[in-house]
Design a protein around this motif. Structure first.
Motif, mmCIF file in Angstrom:
data_model
loop_
_atom_site.group_PDB
_atom_site.id
_atom_site.type_symbol
_atom_site.label_atom_id
_atom_site.label_comp_id
_atom_site.label_asym_id
_atom_site.label_seq_id
_atom_site.Cartn_x
_atom_site.Cartn_y
_atom_site.Cartn_z
ATOM 1 N N LEU A 161 0.840 -1.205 0.000
ATOM 2 C CA LEU A 161 0.000 0.000 0.000
ATOM 3 C C LEU A 161 0.873 1.252 0.000
ATOM 4 O O LEU A 161 0.620 2.196 -0.754
ATOM 5 N N LYS A 162 1.934 1.230 0.801
ATOM 6 C CA LYS A 162 2.865 2.369 0.840
ATOM 7 C C LYS A 162 3.532 2.571 -0.513
ATOM 8 O O LYS A 162 3.684 3.699 -0.973
ATOM 9 N N ARG A 163 3.937 1.491 -1.136
ATOM 10 C CA ARG A 163 4.582 1.600 -2.450
ATOM 11 C C ARG A 163 3.613 2.210 -3.465
ATOM 12 O O ARG A 163 3.990 3.082 -4.249
ATOM 13 N N HIS A 164 2.371 1.772 -3.454
ATOM 14 C CA HIS A 164 1.368 2.330 -4.371
ATOM 15 C C HIS A 164 1.139 3.817 -4.089
ATOM 16 O O HIS A 164 1.021 4.618 -5.018
ATOM 17 N N ALA A 165 1.103 4.156 -2.817
ATOM 18 C CA ALA A 165 0.889 5.555 -2.438
ATOM 19 C C ALA A 165 2.057 6.421 -2.898
ATOM 20 O O ALA A 165 1.863 7.505 -3.455
ATOM 21 N N GLU A 166 3.285 5.950 -2.674
ATOM 22 C CA GLU A 166 4.465 6.704 -3.095
ATOM 23 C C GLU A 166 4.529 6.829 -4.608
ATOM 24 O O GLU A 166 4.894 7.881 -5.134
ATOM 25 N N ALA A 167 4.174 5.764 -5.295
ATOM 26 C CA ALA A 167 4.204 5.811 -6.770
ATOM 27 C C ALA A 167 3.185 6.818 -7.286
ATOM 28 O O ALA A 167 3.453 7.553 -8.233
ATOM 29 N N ARG A 168 2.021 6.888 -6.668
ATOM 30 C CA ARG A 168 0.976 7.824 -7.108
ATOM 31 C C ARG A 168 1.339 9.271 -6.786
ATOM 32 O O ARG A 168 1.028 10.159 -7.565
ATOM 33 N N THR A 169 1.971 9.495 -5.643
ATOM 34 C CA THR A 169 2.274 10.876 -5.252
ATOM 35 C C THR A 169 3.474 11.416 -6.017
ATOM 36 O O THR A 169 3.603 12.622 -6.168
#
Length: 171
Positions: A161-169
């Protein structure tokens, strides 16, 4: 009494001003305001003197009392009005802040939902169950996995979830 002559008015003013001022200071508790109100008392005396010159002391006392209480009532009304305005402003600020916070929260929730949609069904379910207050044993039962695996499953799902969040931001 007819309109006072200047000499008579000066005599009355010099005789009664100290006591009028002193009584007003005692009433309104502010020397500068008492000075202004005392001037108002003598202005009323000059414009509209009492019929009987003998009652000038009582007349002055009645007028100074009325003027003093009028001033105090006006101050109380102004304080209440100011308090209402301040209360209204605080309420308005809180409402606008809460509306902004609600909007930001909704945006954040939509963003988190998007990130959760990127995860597998099992990872998404594990995270949602954990943040809904379920225990590890309850999560294991719901996902039909061994209880010791729940911690590992949650850690991996959180990392994804953190990786997805960082990739999106970052995009």
């Amino acid at each position: 009494m007819q309109h006072p002559t200047n000499d008579y008015f000066k005599e009355v003013f010099h005789t009664h001003y100290p006591s009028v001022r002193r009584k007003l200071v005692a009433l309104v508790r502010d020397e500068a305001i008492a000075e202004d109100l005392a001037q108002e008392v003598f202005l009323r005396l000059y414009r509209n003197p009492p019929e009987e010159p003998k009652v000038i002391g009582a007349w002055l006392h009645r007028v100074l009392t009325r003027i003093g209480y009028d001033y105090l009532n006006k101050q109380a009304r102004e304080r209440k009005l100011q308090e209402k305005q301040e209360q209204y402003m605080q309420t308005t600020e809180q409402l606008s802040a809460s509306n902004e916070q609600t909007f930001i929260r909704q945006l954040d929730q939509e963003e988190v939902r998007d990130w959760l949609d990127q995860l597998s069904e099992r990872d998404r379910s594990a995270l949602l169950l954990r943040y809904s207050g379920y225990s590890y044993a309850e999560i294991a039962e719901q996902l039909q996995v061994n209880p010791p695996l729940v911690g590992t499953l949650l850690n991996r799902a959180t990392a994804k979830l953190k990786r997805h969040a960082e990739a999106r931001t970052h995009t």
